[in-house]
Design an enzyme around this catalytic site. Sequence first.
Site, PDB file in Angstrom:
ATOM      1  N   PHE A  58     -19.845   5.957  -6.898  1.00 45.46           N
ATOM      2  CA  PHE A  58     -20.700   6.939  -7.567  1.00 45.46           C
ATOM      3  C   PHE A  58     -22.106   6.962  -6.996  1.00 45.46           C
ATOM      4  O   PHE A  58     -23.091   7.022  -7.722  1.00 45.46           O
ATOM      5  CB  PHE A  58     -20.730   6.668  -9.071  1.00 45.46           C
ATOM      6  N   CYS A  59     -22.189   6.964  -5.689  1.00 48.76           N
ATOM      7  CA  CYS A  59     -23.459   6.991  -4.975  1.00 48.76           C
ATOM      8  C   CYS A  59     -23.625   8.378  -4.360  1.00 48.76           C
ATOM      9  O   CYS A  59     -22.636   9.062  -4.070  1.00 48.76           O
ATOM     10  CB  CYS A  59     -23.422   5.918  -3.878  1.00 48.76           C
ATOM     11  N   GLY A  60     -24.845   8.780  -4.142  1.00 46.85           N
ATOM     12  CA  GLY A  60     -25.089  10.046  -3.473  1.00 46.85           C
ATOM     13  C   GLY A  60     -24.526  10.078  -2.062  1.00 46.85           C
ATOM     14  O   GLY A  60     -24.300  11.152  -1.496  1.00 46.85           O
ATOM     15  N   PHE A  61     -24.267   8.899  -1.487  1.00 45.45           N
ATOM     16  CA  PHE A  61     -23.716   8.814  -0.133  1.00 45.45           C
ATOM     17  C   PHE A  61     -22.181   8.716  -0.110  1.00 45.45           C
ATOM     18  O   PHE A  61     -21.587   8.647   0.962  1.00 45.45           O
ATOM     19  CB  PHE A  61     -24.323   7.625   0.617  1.00 45.45           C
ATOM     20  N   THR A  62     -21.542   8.718  -1.271  1.00 47.73           N
ATOM     21  CA  THR A  62     -20.087   8.591  -1.348  1.00 47.73           C
ATOM     22  C   THR A  62     -19.353   9.632  -0.498  1.00 47.73           C
ATOM     23  O   THR A  62     -18.326   9.300   0.108  1.00 47.73           O
ATOM     24  CB  THR A  62     -19.614   8.622  -2.816  1.00 47.73           C
TER      25      THR A  62
END
Length: 182
Positions: free
Chosen positions: A59-63
């Site tokens: 659940f990261c912006g970089f996922t």
Amino acid sequence: MLRPLVLIAALLAVSISALAEQCPPLLQGELTKLRSQETIDLCQTYAGKPLVVVNTASFCGFTPQFKGLEALYQRYKGQGLEVLGVPSDDFRQEADSSEETAKVCYVNYGVTFNMSEPQRITGAEAIPLFRELAAQSRAPRWNFNKYVVDAQGRVVASFSSQTAPDDPALLAAVEQAIASQN
């Protein structure tokens, strides 16, 4: 009757010792595969091969970089490249369950490279793989740090979260690691 057993035990000890010496420190150890009872023997799986190690989070912006990492793997796996994803909640963005992590990786992004069960990757409790990555370069500062490792188990480059998997500098480092096989 014990003499042959003693000889066999001695030969096994020498063989195990020789294998440990051949395996670079970075690749000594095992990780459990994501949503599996199988383990990944790092030395057996990756020794002598170029490798990209990435700490991930669901659940990261970089996922969405999973898509690019899979494309990188598909592009270079025929040349020996391996990719290892290591989920971690060290930055508080990993799913609460392995099932949910697996869904993000395998279903949402179609990942086919090895993924481990979530691990500690920073600080004193970091797994040996990430302690060695940090010793050879730097510890991850956020999710989706990328470490390019050559065939001898040395980090040749590390990249921050902001570096996309198709970034020219990352691709150059991967190609350098691939060339190290020869």
